[in-house]
Design an enzyme around this catalytic site. Structure first.
Site: not given
Ligand SMILES: Cc1cc2nc3c(=O)[nH]c(=O)nc-3n(C[C@H](O)[C@H](O)[C@H](O)COP(=O)(O)OP(=O)(O)OC[C@H]3O[C@@H](n4cnc5c(N)ncnc54)[C@H](O)[C@@H]3O)c2cc1C
Ligand code: SF4
Ligand code: FES
Lengths: 235, 572
Positions: B245, B266
């Site tokens: 990740h 994001r």
């Protein structure tokens, strides 16, 4: 003692086992990091539990200087040179800091903690995010079953016949849920012998909840519904 | 204070129809489906951690991908999943995932009692998640896993399986004819071993990904299920595909290091900066920038750090504070709280992050009904391989665990019929117990803790975000050395609640899985998805539209990927 050293006194089940440890402070440092340091550096067999280390599993509850906390989320107090760590109160100790949470879940089970879906619930219900029921429910979700409230409640931890703050909070959430068909049954449990009347409103539960829930508020809500019979059915 | 190895004849024996190993999303959905379809069956949940409160389904933040909007389609979800997986996926598994996910979301909402966030129209809200062409991620704030696992745990009070909590599965055991009979297990509280005889065993222990210096998962996830299956001779696929990740927290030595800051950040417009203030994603994916897929964003961050453009703590910076403090607090309360715990603040400024080992795409070979090569053995959730190919999309993990958990339950109900309880081979049981109790019965030797730390460092450096042949071979050597040292590890007693001892048992499984990861990574001489070889930096479709299979200690096999639903040519 060096400025960055800390004495940690830990409850041990074996009276012969070492219970006081010197640990070097690091930054940031949670209570869990203290226990891991003891495990690595002093006693590999010290008993304590954790899983997620991010306040999601609720399995790392201990008492830090008497207060029920999540070990993974509680910074080691900066001003202290000695801290004390004990197992959660009101639950049988399995070993060292590990407790048997079965009594907590026994009470939880008594409020029918699962949704009993209404017959017509075949599609996800259409409910506006600002609907009245969501105002009651949303702040009451995200309980991780850590038992901190139970452990800090003199009635729940002291006796064995109080549903306790977390279970009553769960009951309130389900009673408020318009998708659910078992409100009356849950209100009966909450209003029964081990229910809301045992609460002394000390608010300890709401003060310690690491997820910011307000079980005492839920208990008040359940009482209000009981005093106005029928009101819960409209929800 | 040493402890004797117990005699197989003295074990407590538990007989059950279906033994479900693991109580995450896959495990509990499986229990629910067995019990709802066949309440008369005896189901036993074997869970290393607290039932419903261990594993990673609990920790799901971002949410759950499912096609609910008429403007979306399962074909599009499939396409996103296969493109994300770089066409390495078992397309039948991926197809099953996307087709069943809407049904399971329905079930979670209307039967299990979950309540997912609503949009202004009162219908389930779906948000954007990286790498997808449609906003299809169902969520409950940024604590989706607590809602799903909390409600599944509540369902257990309705269907009432037998719960063996704090009991770790050790080994699958067969009989003299090679038929599955059940498993050995260890009650962590009492330190006593158990023999569980079952007509069907479902393995759902949630994979591994913990054998890296910086890692996200819950502590229990040490590859136990995969290692158990591998020891029983079952084939593993895609083991080299380990997802990092891009945004794990850096908190120095604190255990919080590696905890994930969710991808939704994001999606919602967070920027990534290096230490010299560049929005570096422009160099790696100018079009999608921070919204690019995990593999690309992780590799970009890692490359920046390695090139000396990282922070002093070895990270990069994520910043979403331009949305305003109140908005960030409203959108990501859990993430804001998490950063404040370690003295930073996502709502008001940048936070230091590093790639963190997150999810294992590889695992046991299964079919769409979770069957394996061994009759009576089912595998579901992260322990299985193939669904995600070379890279998992955010939101497809919890979908996988609940979809395949449910299917494993349905299959178990069918499979139980005609399968009797069998008598395990004594020698196998004895070998499992000897292996398990050895660290506790030795009086001197090193503890497992330094070995675990060395494995994590070796994997981080040698088999991490960027790999090469020489580094992988070194890493394999190190794994060999650690495996040998583990034979001499000693843990002081008692046997009850002894997590030092558990660490030694975890390490044995982590080493087995790590070896499989490295061997597969060495074999795949190309770069694809999460697997990046700096010595073979290109994706080589001509040579490598193949998946790698490991089986026991036999040769590495490769098999052609069957593009049964969609071929790469159709999308390019
Ligand atoms: C921090 C984090 C965030 C994530 N966020 C998302 C997200 O937003 N969306 C998404 O789709 N996916 C997400 N994922 C991935 C997702 O969590 C997994 O794909 C999925 O939950 C795995 O489910 P599972 O049931 O296979 O295993 P888990 O839920 O991990 O459960 C594993 C279970 O096995 C038990 N166990 C382990 N070993 C043994 C043993 N030897 N014996 C008995 N029991 C054992 C454990 O105690 C646990 O109960 C995230 C993962 C992490 C780590
Ligand atoms: S209400 Fe709060 S304190 Fe009580 S169990 Fe739930 S999360 Fe823990
Ligand atoms: S370890 Fe999960 S809440 Fe602390």
């Amino acid at each position: 003692m060096p400025a960055n050293a800390l004495t940690v006194v830990v409850h041990r089940s074996d009276p012969e086992a070492q219970h006081s440890f010197r640990v070097t402070r690091t930054e940031p440092m949670m209570v869990l990091d203290l226990l891991l340091a003891i495990q690595r550096e002093h006693d590999a067999a010290i008993g304590f539990k954790y899983s997620c280390r991010v306040a999601m599993c609720g399995t790392c509850t201990v008492r830090l200087d008497g207060r029920s906390v999540l070990a993974c989320q509680t910074p080691v107090p900066p001003e202290r040179d000695t801290v004390r760590i004990d197992p959660a109160a009101g639950l049988p100790v399995v070993r060292d800091l590990v407790v048997d949470t079965a009594p907590f879940w026994r009470e939880w089970a008594k409020v029918t903690p699962y949704l009993v879906p209404r017959d017509d619930l075949t599609e996800p219900a259409v409910i506006a995010p600002d609907a009245e029921e969501r105002q009651l429910i949303d702040p009451g979700l995200d309980c991780i079953g850590c038992g901190a409230c139970f452990s800090s409640c003199a009635v729940a931890a002291g006796s064995r016949d109080f549903l306790g703050p977390a279970a009553l909070n769960r009951a309130m959430v389900l009673v408020a849920d318009s998708r659910d068909a078992a409100g009356a049954q849950r209100l009966a449990a909450a209003g029964g012998a081990g229910g809301v009347d045992r609460c002394h409103y000390v608010y300890g539960c709401s003060a310690v909840c690491p997820k910011g829930l307000d079980p005492a508020g839920a208990i008040r809500q359940l009482r209000a519904w009981r005093l106005r019979p029928g009101s819960a059915d409209d929800r | 204070m040493t402890v004797e190895i117990p005699d197989p004849a003295d074990l407590t024996v538990v007989d059950t129809d279906v033994a479900v190993v693991g109580s995450g999303g896959a495990g509990l959905m499986c229990v629910l489906h067995v019990k709802d379809a066949a309440p008369e069956l005896d189901v036993t949940v074997v869970s290393k951690g607290a039932v419903g409160r261990s594993g990673c389904t609990r920790m799901v933040q971002g949410g759950y991908n499912a096609v609910l909007d008429p403007a979306d389609s399962v074909d599009l979800h499939l396409r996103d999943t296969l493109e994300g997986g770089k066409f390495l996926n078992d397309q039948e598994l991926a197809h099953t995932l996307v087709t069943d996910a809407p049904k399971v979301i329905h079930e979670l909402e209307t039967r299990v009692g979950c309540f997912f966030d609503r949009g202004p129209d009162g219908r389930i809200h779906q948000k954007a998640f990286a790498g997808q062409q449609f906003d299809r991620t169902v969520h409950r704030g940024d604590l989706t896993g607590i809602e799903i696992m909390g409600r599944l745990r509540d369902q257990m009070f309705r269907v009432l399986p037998s719960e063996l909590e704090d009991v770790r599965a050790l080994d699958l055991v067969l009989d003299a004819d090679g038929e599955l009979t059940g498993l050995t297990a260890l009650d962590v509280r009492t330190g006593k071993a158990l023999l569980i005889r079952a007509r069907v065993v479902v393995v759902a222990t949630g994979g591994s990904a913990t054998m890296y210096r910086i890692a996200a998962p819950a502590r229990e996830k040490t590859g136990d299920g995969v290692a158990m299956c591998w020891r029983a001779g079952l084939p593993l696929r895609d083991m080299e595909m380990l997802q990092f990740h891009p945004t794990g927290l850096l908190a120095d030595q604190a255990r919080m290091t590696g905890a994930v800051l969710e991808e939704g950040l994001r999606g919602a417009g967070a920027y990534l900066f290096n230490a010299v203030g560049e929005r570096y994603m422009a160099r790696y994916d100018a079009e999608r920038m921070e919204r690019s897929t995990r593999d690309v964003v992780s590799r970009a961050g890692y490359t920046e750090i390695m090139a000396g453009r990282g922070t002093s703590a070895g990270g990069v910076l994520i910043d979403i504070s331009h949305l305003g403090k109140a908005e960030v607090e409203r959108l990501f309360p859990g993430m804001v709280e998490r950063t404040r715990q370690i003295g930073q603040d996502l709502a008001t400024g940048p936070v230091e992050v590093s790639p963190t080992a997150h999810f294992h795409m590889g695992g046991v070979l299964i079919d769409r009904d979770c069957r394996t090569e061994l009759a009576g053995l089912l595998v579901a959730g992260e322990d299985s391989g193939g669904t995600h190919g070379a890279n998992r999309l955010g939101g497809n993990g919890v979908a996988e665990s609940t979809v395949f958990g449910a299917r494993a339950g349905d299959t178990a109900v069918a499979e139980v019929v005609g399968r009797a309880l069998r008598e395990p081979d004594r020698a196998q049981v004895a070998a499992s117990l000897a292996r398990t109790y050895a660290p506790l019965s030795r009086t001197s030797g090193e503890t497992p803790f330094p070995l675990t730390a060395e494995l994590k460092d070796a994997m981080w450096l040698g088999c991490g975000v960027v790999r090469d042949g020489a580094g992988l071979r070194d890493c394999l050597g190190k794994i060999g050395e650690l495996t040998a040292r583990l034979e001499h590890v000693a843990v002081p007693g008692p046997a009850q609640v002894n997590y030092g001892w558990q660490e030694a048992l975890d390490l044995a499984n982590q080493l087995a899985v790590a070896r499989a990861v490295v061997v597969s990574a060495l074999h795949r001489e190309e770069s694809r998805g999460a697997h990046y070889r700096s010595d073979f930096p290109e994706q080589d479709d001509a040579q490598w539209s193949q998946y790698v299979v490991l089986r026991g200690n036999a040769e590495v096999e490769t098999h052609q990927v069957q593009h049964t639903r969609l071929s790469p040519e159709e999308v390019s």
